[in-house]
Scaffold this motif. Sequence first.
Motif, PDB file in Angstrom:
ATOM      1  N   ALA A   4       0.929  -1.116  -0.182  1.00  0.00           N
ATOM      2  CA  ALA A   4      -0.202   0.109   0.289  1.00  0.00           C
ATOM      3  C   ALA A   4       0.890   1.105  -0.023  1.00  0.00           C
ATOM      4  O   ALA A   4       1.660   1.198   0.954  1.00  0.00           O
ATOM      5  CB  ALA A   4      -0.915  -0.305   0.918  1.00  0.00           C
ATOM      6  N   VAL A   6       1.082   5.575   0.658  1.00  0.00           N
ATOM      7  CA  VAL A   6       0.209   6.382   0.834  1.00  0.00           C
ATOM      8  C   VAL A   6       0.355   7.798   0.879  1.00  0.00           C
ATOM      9  O   VAL A   6       2.123   7.908   1.093  1.00  0.00           O
ATOM     10  CB  VAL A   6      -0.346   6.143   2.644  1.00  0.00           C
ATOM     11  N   LEU A  51      -3.148   4.900  -1.766  1.00  0.00           N
ATOM     12  CA  LEU A  51      -4.465   5.499  -0.823  1.00  0.00           C
ATOM     13  C   LEU A  51      -3.994   6.983  -1.152  1.00  0.00           C
ATOM     14  O   LEU A  51      -3.044   7.754  -0.909  1.00  0.00           O
ATOM     15  CB  LEU A  51      -3.925   4.816   0.294  1.00  0.00           C
ATOM     16  N   THR A 106      -2.905   0.165   7.378  1.00  0.00           N
ATOM     17  CA  THR A 106      -4.070   0.937   6.241  1.00  0.00           C
ATOM     18  C   THR A 106      -5.150   0.775   5.604  1.00  0.00           C
ATOM     19  O   THR A 106      -5.735   1.613   4.586  1.00  0.00           O
ATOM     20  CB  THR A 106      -2.532   0.700   4.916  1.00  0.00           C
ATOM     21  N   SER A 110      -8.802   5.470   1.859  1.00  0.00           N
ATOM     22  CA  SER A 110      -9.475   5.327   0.881  1.00  0.00           C
ATOM     23  C   SER A 110      -8.475   5.417  -0.520  1.00  0.00           C
ATOM     24  O   SER A 110      -7.798   6.224  -0.653  1.00  0.00           O
ATOM     25  CB  SER A 110     -10.377   6.611   0.837  1.00  0.00           C
ATOM     26  N   LEU A 111      -9.088   5.472  -1.595  1.00  0.00           N
ATOM     27  CA  LEU A 111      -8.169   4.921  -2.162  1.00  0.00           C
ATOM     28  C   LEU A 111      -8.321   5.931  -2.905  1.00  0.00           C
ATOM     29  O   LEU A 111      -9.158   7.065  -3.278  1.00  0.00           O
ATOM     30  CB  LEU A 111      -8.921   3.904  -3.677  1.00  0.00           C
TER      31      LEU A 111
END
Length: 112
Positions: A4, A6, A51, A106, A110-111
Amino acid sequence: MKQAIVARTDLGMGQGKLAAQVAHASLSAYEDADERTRRAWKGEGQKKVVLKGSGEAELFELADAAERAGLPNAIIRDAGHTQLDPGTVTALAVGPGDDEDVDRVTGELSLY
């Protein structure tokens, strides 16, 4: 397995800047992983998700959580050659790691 990334939404990064920062984060966290994890993630297709992060403080909180969970991670600071001041924290990558482990850190985000 997945990773992920961010990225901060509060900086107004252009699309190219955002893409570069996400790429830096992904590669840096990959390099933080052990060889077994690298091999497994590559063998499963190198799944990634990008994200939204609200700001620098949130990225550091998530990095701390990733450290406590034993997950590879990397905070990225911009060099300051284009849109941002030198040292601006732009992105965090968590993983590669098991989907469930990465989601524990995570999963509420939100995407992008």
